[in-house]
Design an enzyme around this catalytic site. Structure first.
Site, PDB file in Angstrom:
ATOM      1  N   ASP A 163       0.812  -1.207   0.000  1.00 50.49           N
ATOM      2  CA  ASP A 163       0.000   0.000   0.000  1.00 50.49           C
ATOM      3  C   ASP A 163       0.846   1.258   0.000  1.00 50.49           C
ATOM      4  O   ASP A 163       0.438   2.299  -0.498  1.00 50.49           O
ATOM      5  CB  ASP A 163      -0.916   0.011   1.221  1.00 50.49           C
ATOM      6  N   ARG A 214       6.199   4.255   5.403  1.00 49.63           N
ATOM      7  CA  ARG A 214       5.865   4.370   6.816  1.00 49.63           C
ATOM      8  C   ARG A 214       5.837   2.985   7.482  1.00 49.63           C
ATOM      9  O   ARG A 214       6.234   1.978   6.886  1.00 49.63           O
ATOM     10  CB  ARG A 214       4.528   5.087   6.987  1.00 49.63           C
ATOM     11  N   ASP A 215       5.338   2.933   8.695  1.00 48.89           N
ATOM     12  CA  ASP A 215       5.263   1.669   9.431  1.00 48.89           C
ATOM     13  C   ASP A 215       4.030   0.878   8.993  1.00 48.89           C
ATOM     14  O   ASP A 215       3.093   0.690   9.753  1.00 48.89           O
ATOM     15  CB  ASP A 215       5.242   1.935  10.942  1.00 48.89           C
ATOM     16  N   GLU A 216       4.052   0.418   7.737  1.00 50.63           N
ATOM     17  CA  GLU A 216       2.945  -0.369   7.205  1.00 50.63           C
ATOM     18  C   GLU A 216       3.483  -1.245   6.081  1.00 50.63           C
ATOM     19  O   GLU A 216       3.891  -2.364   6.324  1.00 50.63           O
ATOM     20  CB  GLU A 216       1.813   0.544   6.728  1.00 50.63           C
ATOM     21  N   ASP A 219      -6.380  -2.536  -2.300  1.00 50.22           N
ATOM     22  CA  ASP A 219      -5.592  -1.666  -3.176  1.00 50.22           C
ATOM     23  C   ASP A 219      -5.311  -2.364  -4.504  1.00 50.22           C
ATOM     24  O   ASP A 219      -5.448  -1.778  -5.579  1.00 50.22           O
ATOM     25  CB  ASP A 219      -4.266  -1.296  -2.499  1.00 50.22           C
ATOM     26  N   TRP A 265     -11.882  -5.738  -0.817  1.00 50.99           N
ATOM     27  CA  TRP A 265     -10.650  -6.326  -0.315  1.00 50.99           C
ATOM     28  C   TRP A 265     -10.654  -7.836  -0.570  1.00 50.99           C
ATOM     29  O   TRP A 265      -9.743  -8.370  -1.198  1.00 50.99           O
ATOM     30  CB  TRP A 265     -10.480  -5.987   1.167  1.00 50.99           C
ATOM     31  N   GLU A 278      -1.982   8.885  -1.275  1.00 49.86           N
ATOM     32  CA  GLU A 278      -3.004   8.115  -0.574  1.00 49.86           C
ATOM     33  C   GLU A 278      -4.296   8.913  -0.461  1.00 49.86           C
ATOM     34  O   GLU A 278      -5.381   8.397  -0.705  1.00 49.86           O
ATOM     35  CB  GLU A 278      -2.506   7.731   0.812  1.00 49.86           C
ATOM     36  N   HIS A 296       1.064   5.860  -3.033  1.00 50.95           N
ATOM     37  CA  HIS A 296      -0.030   4.933  -2.754  1.00 50.95           C
ATOM     38  C   HIS A 296      -0.742   4.707  -4.082  1.00 50.95           C
ATOM     39  O   HIS A 296      -1.401   5.603  -4.572  1.00 50.95           O
ATOM     40  CB  HIS A 296      -0.986   5.599  -1.751  1.00 50.95           C
TER      41      HIS A 296
END
Length: 780
Positions: A351, A355-357, A364, A429, A640, A661
């Protein structure tokens, strides 16, 4: 095919800070002549880099990547012949440096670490063939040793610390090393091993800074001019022990490095100098960034520009689709889509990369799949990811996770997770199980992916059938809905205008139709009849309960876009729905009012119901929220949020504010199919549709090309002096159905073709004052 390795999984038997190496000093078997071939097979709990006698055996990165480790662990196969060929006897050294990677490092957004396991470990097997045919095998076992390395800390989110005072050369001497210890065997089920089928992650290109300067606070900053994914390589000489720190970010904030959107991710590399000439390249991490802040640099500021390079990494995909037009902002938008995909296709389709992901969100990809399969040859990449989706689904009682691989099943992620747990199906999803393989089949023409994913696809739609309400609708429970609708509250992006049940029902209806068509392709007639009946039930219920004279419940642009695009309204209801959608777009001032679900389909819904000019006004809008607004703000990737950066240049205060994103880049499909005019008319592009639909104003030309399985297909158009000229090049084995705006239609085969007809004049706004605008499409 090479047989799987039989070596053992080993880990250091001592605590080692940072990335340890496991190594083995061995003698080449004598009396067999020179070495004629060698190969290394390698995998890890973590990521590994293998060297023989100090030489890397591969340029692959982050091996073995990220899979659903509980059931699938890939192993790489590398040709090691160049580092051993011709040797006859003597000693050699093999080592594997083990980074934490996705296995043992930070993962997810709640600060979790060691989600999959706490022990870094490696499994390596070197196979050496001599001139007489003898094969010597050196594999990881209890005879190996472990040593510290120059990497004293590493993490995908936080970065890497490299101390060049620790010499890597010592590890390739036969003598014991300071701090050398033993290893122990890690219990491991070899049945989990799977050979790589997905392209490896590799370096793609290098970029020099376009500017080096001091911020108002005195920070030394470098701008690479492009938001990218990878790391910075630094060449430097300084005093032994001197530390240079590099912090990475996508944007500036009040003229300083904008790190707030990174959340917990530190994205910081620290380099400790040896006192000699050093080159630092932190290959056990990666960052999403355009800007770098450098502290500890003792040279002149202007010298940093020569010492620093951004190394772009990503899965090694082949570019297949391009686009160019007369509109510079539109070209930059398409380039942003390409860069967004490149940065997020790093072993798994993520995604965001910064960052922390950085997770494999299924929604997506469901939204973006049709664009992805056109831009790059993603057949092997996505097939490998779908295997993880299927195995996760199999071990979760048929539930498809919202991220693949599914790390969330091990984490506590709050109230939203609990709410999602109450829903049998999370539409869009979960629909990736059907949408992604079908997009691949349409693009590449191989029904093999449908056969391999058939159990997953049919399992999903049967779960849909079980989840329907007594009204045959997907209602009740929790849905992510039209995620990131710009009118939703910033802290509740699932609270979109579009009713989540309407969105969910439309999305799963599309999946059921795809399952029906898949069953027909595979000759599963009984299943096809079952799914056809299910699609009829859902479609009938949708029309009965939510459609009144072309008005759809919740009266939001997304519900109309989905109903039209997915065939849920027909005849006069379809025409009325198209008219109402056009009205809503006009009432909004031709700005975006859709999120993840509606955005990929809104332009198609407009153009297919006779509202082409409305679609173009929406596409070419520059006010926020719109596709071109980020371009006017200097974006070089997709954002995003439509307003990740506010018009005053400040960063959106929301927690989710990524500047890379790809989901909203799904508009690329409309650029290819409608603006330039090339769409598949049969799986694999054995038949194509050449149907450009220029606007009356705004563009004077557009073109696209696709390197298909049959060869290069290209088409383009231009308008000059009231005449529309269309050209196309069709390869052998492909038939093109040509449709021009006047209604002219013809079918042609291989060759170069040209058509011309009268057309309204076209006026183009000048964008010469925008220095960041691309002059054409990046070939990436």
């Amino acid at each position: 095919m090479t047989t799987p390795p039989t070596a053992l999984m080993i880990t250091p038997d001592q605590a080692i800070d940072g990335a340890p190496a496991v190594r083995r000093v061995f003698a080449l078997d004598p009396d067999h002549g020179p070495v004629v071939a060698a190969e290394v097979l390698a995998t890890a709990h973590g990521v590994c880099e293998v060297r023989v006698n100090g030489a890397p055996v591969s340029t692959d990165l982050l091996t073995p990547g990220w899979t659903s480790y509980e059931w699938r662990l890939r192993y790489a196969q590398w040709d090691a012949t160049p580092v051993l060929a011709g040797r006859a006897g003597g000693r050699a050294v093999i080592e594997a440096v083990i980074g934490s990677g996705w296995y043992a490092g930070h993962l997810g957004w709640d600060g979790s670490k060691e989600v999959h396991g706490s022990e870094r470990a490696a499994l390596v097997e070197l196979r050496i063939r001599f001139a007489d045919g003898h094969v010597q095998t050196v594999g990881t076992d209890e005879t190996w040793t472990s040593v510290p390395t120059e990497t004293t800390a590493d993490d995908l989110y936080d970065g890497q610390r490299i101390d060049r005072r620790i010499s890597a050369a010592d590890r390739f001497a036969a003598a014991p090393m300071p701090g050398e210890g033993g290893v122990r065997i890690v219990p491991f089920d070899a049945a989990r091993l799977a050979a790589y089928t997905s392209p490896p992650v590799r370096r793609q290109e290098e970029i020099s800074p376009i500017r080096v300067w001091r911020s108002p606070a005195g920070a030394l900053l470098a701008d690479f001019g492009q938001n990218l994914v990878g790391w910075t390589r630094l060449s430097v000489r300084g005093a032994a022990g001197q530390e240079i720190t590099l912090r990475h970010a996508e944007v500036l904030d009040a003229e300083e490095l904008g790190t707030r959107p990174l959340r917990r991710a530190r994205a910081t590399d620290v380099f400790v100098l040896s006192g000699a000439d050093d080159v630092f390249e932190p290959t056990l991490t990666f960052h999403g960034f355009r800007y770098v802040e450098v502290s500890g640099w003792s040279g002149a500021d202007e010298d940093l520009a020569e010492a620093l390079r951004a190394v772009v990494i990503g899965s090694d995909l082949t570019r297949t689709g391009t686009f160019r037009s007369s509109h510079p902002l539109l070209n930059r938008l398409h380039e942003n889509i390409v860069w967004g995909m490149r940065g997020n296709f790093v072993d798994v389709p993520t995604d965001c990369p910064q960052r922390d992901e950085r997770l494999g969100w299924t929604g997506d990809l469901a939204a973006f799949a049709e664009t992805a399969v056109y831009l790059y040859d993603t057949e092997a990449f996505l097939a490998d990811w779908l295997r993880d989706l299927a195995v996760e689904q199999e071990h979760a009682d048929g539930r498809i996770p919202i991220v693949v691989p599914d790390n969330l099943k091990y984490e506590e992620i709050g109230a939203m997770a609990a709410a999602m747990g109450s829903s049998l199906v999370i539409a869009l999803w979960n629909d990736a199980a059907c949408w992604v393989p079908w997009a691949m089949y349409e693009a590449y023409g191989d029904p093999g992916v449908l056969g391999e994913q058939y159990a997953s696809m049919t399992g999903h739609v049967r779960r849909v059938a079980a989840a329907l309400s007594p009204r045959d609708l997907l209602e009740g429970g929790f849905q992510l809905g039209d995620w990131l609708d710009p009118t939703a509250p910033p802290d509740a992006p699932h609270l979109a205008k579009a009713d989540p049940a309407v969105v969910a029902t439309a999305c799963v209806h599309r999946s059921v139709v795809i399952a029906r068509d898949t069953a027909l392709v595979l000759g599963r007639d009984d299943d096809a009849a079952e799914f056809a009946a299910l699609a009829t039930r859902i479609g009938g219920a949708f029309a009965e309960h939510w459609v009144r004279d072309g008005r759809i419940h919740s009266d939001a642009p997304t519900v109309y876009a989905l109903a039209i695009a997915f065939g849920l309204v027909e005849g006069t209801d379809r025409a009325a729905a198209g008219d109402r959608l056009a009205e809503l777009v006009a009432e909004s001032g031709h700005v975006i009012t859709t999120g993840f679900a509606g955005t990929p389909f809104i332009l198609t819904a407009l153009s297919e119901t006779g509202h082409l000019e409305t679609a173009y006004r929406l596409l070419l809008q520059e006010r926020c929220p719109s596709w071109l607004y980020p371009v006017t703000m200097g974006a070089t990737t997709m954002w995003e949020r439509w307003d990740s950066m506010l018009p005053d240049g400040t960063i959106n205060p929301g927690e989710m504010t990524s500047f890379n994103h790809y989901a909203f880049g799904a508009v690329g499909t409309w650029l290819h199919r409608v603006v330039a005019g090339l769409a598949p008319a049969a799986p694999g592009h054995s038949r194509v549709r050449i149907a450009p639909r220029p606007p009356e104003t705004g563009l004077t030309s557009a073109e696209t090309a696709l390197d298909s399985r049959h060869g290069r297909i290209a088409t383009g158009w231009s308008v000059e002096g009231g005449r529309l000229r269309v050209v196309a090049t069709i390869p052998e084995g492909v038939t093109a159905e040509v449709s021009l705006p006047s209604g002219f239609a013809v079918e042609v085969g291989a060759g170069a073709h040209e058509w011309e007809e009268s057309f309204p004049g076209v006026v183009v706004r000048s964008a010469a004052s925008r220095p960041w605008v691309s002059t054409g499409e990046s070939e990436g």
